[in-house]
Scaffold this active site. Structure first.
Site, short mmCIF file in Angstrom:
data_model
loop_
_atom_site.label_atom_id
_atom_site.label_comp_id
_atom_site.label_asym_id
_atom_site.label_seq_id
_atom_site.Cartn_x
_atom_site.Cartn_y
_atom_site.Cartn_z
N ARG A 1 -27.74 22.30 9.32
CA ARG A 1 -28.64 22.39 10.47
C ARG A 1 -29.64 23.55 10.31
NH1 ARG A 1 -24.18 23.11 14.58
NH2 ARG A 1 -25.73 23.20 16.21
N ARG B 1 -18.69 29.17 18.98
CA ARG B 1 -18.91 28.07 19.93
C ARG B 1 -18.05 26.86 19.54
NH1 ARG B 1 -24.94 25.88 20.79
NH2 ARG B 1 -24.49 24.64 18.94
N ARG C 1 -38.86 18.92 17.12
CA ARG C 1 -38.20 19.54 15.99
C ARG C 1 -38.93 19.29 14.68
NH1 ARG C 1 -32.74 19.71 18.35
NH2 ARG C 1 -31.34 20.93 17.06
N ARG D 1 -17.49 21.43 19.56
CA ARG D 1 -18.59 20.57 19.14
C ARG D 1 -18.41 20.22 17.67
NH1 ARG D 1 -24.77 21.99 20.88
NH2 ARG D 1 -25.20 21.19 18.79
N LYS E 1 -30.94 28.82 23.02
CA LYS E 1 -31.89 27.98 23.76
C LYS E 1 -31.26 27.41 25.03
CE LYS E 1 -32.68 24.89 20.47
NZ LYS E 1 -31.95 25.33 19.27
P1 AMP Z 1 -28.98 20.47 19.58
O1 AMP Z 1 -27.99 20.33 20.69
O2 AMP Z 1 -30.40 20.65 20.07
O3 AMP Z 1 -28.59 21.52 18.57
O4 AMP Z 1 -28.99 19.07 18.80
C1 AMP Z 1 -27.82 18.56 18.18
C2 AMP Z 1 -28.18 17.54 17.12
O5 AMP Z 1 -28.85 16.43 17.73
C3 AMP Z 1 -29.13 18.01 16.02
O6 AMP Z 1 -28.44 18.70 14.99
C4 AMP Z 1 -29.71 16.68 15.55
O7 AMP Z 1 -28.75 15.96 14.78
C5 AMP Z 1 -29.88 15.92 16.86
N1 AMP Z 1 -31.20 16.17 17.50
C6 AMP Z 1 -31.41 16.75 18.73
N2 AMP Z 1 -32.72 16.81 19.00
C7 AMP Z 1 -33.36 16.26 17.94
C8 AMP Z 1 -34.72 16.04 17.61
N3 AMP Z 1 -35.72 16.44 18.45
N4 AMP Z 1 -35.02 15.46 16.42
C9 AMP Z 1 -34.05 15.07 15.57
N5 AMP Z 1 -32.74 15.24 15.80
C10 AMP Z 1 -32.39 15.83 16.98
#
Ligand code: AMP
Length: 192
Positions: free
Chosen positions: A146, A129, A90, A135, A14
């Protein structure tokens, strides 16, 4: 105005695809994961509140995320051709709230892109990654958490957008360029 949601499991590409879309269509990139990581790095109240959830691969509560995205959308100036939402919505609750937020600003989603990648490939990409960027949530235990959250809470959103007829699933196992080519064609067609 082009307002894109880019969805898919963690590791589906993404962020990488968003960077290319942003450059070519002049959209504002709103990544909720990046926003949360910035808050955590800056040690803000919000950062402290969400740190454990993010590092454990658990979702941050909808109410917090909806506030964050509503503020971010409101701040986007009109030098952009639209938005690309990466990592939001999400959950179905977030998708419903987003409709209202956009409606209030006379906006709507042009296209929902759902990038599909096989689970074994996702795990391999995320572990790689983790080694490169460090990360904290890119370790095997958290990756599994996740992916579980994605399939139970995020996948049901697809039905929400399928009903609106702006849902597109993209096979995400190819090269970055191949996948971007497909995305570019879809966005261009939706914007005619
Ligand atoms: P990402 O970088 O999009 O993979 O997001 C990393 C982490 O941030 C996720 O695993 C969640 O813990 C949190 N997170 C990001 N966006 C959301 C969302 N829309 N709703 C809930 N948690 C989120």
């Amino acid at each position: 105005m082009i307002n894109v949601i880019i969805s898919g499991a963690p590791g589906s590409g993404k962020g990488t695809q968003s960077d290319l879309i942003v450059k070519n269509f002049r959209l504002k990139h709103l990544s909720t994961g990046d926003m949360l990581r910035n808050e955590i790095a800056a040690g803000t109240e919000l950062g402290k509140q969400v740190e454990k959830l993010v590092s454990g691969g658990l979702f941050v509560p909808d109410s917090i995320m909806i506030d964050i995205i509503a503020n971010a959308i409101q701040k986007v100036d009109n030098s952009y051709n639209g938005l690309i939402l990466d990592g939001f919505p999400r959950t179905v609750e977030q998708a419903q709230a987003l409709e209202t937020i956009l409606e209030q600003q006379g906006k709507k989603i042009t296209v929902f892109l759902d990038i599909h990648v096989d689970e074994a490939e996702l795990i391999e990409r995320l572990l790689k990654r983790g080694q490169i960027y460090g990360r904290t949530d890119d370790n095997l235990e958290t990756i599994k958490e996740r992916l579980k959250a994605y399939s139970s809470k995020t996948q049901p959103i697809s039905d929400f957008y399928k009903k609106k007829n702006n849902y597109y699933q993209i096979e995400g196992n190819g090269t970055i360029e191949e996948i971007y080519g497909k995305i570019e064609d879809i966005i261009t067609a939706c914007n005619l």
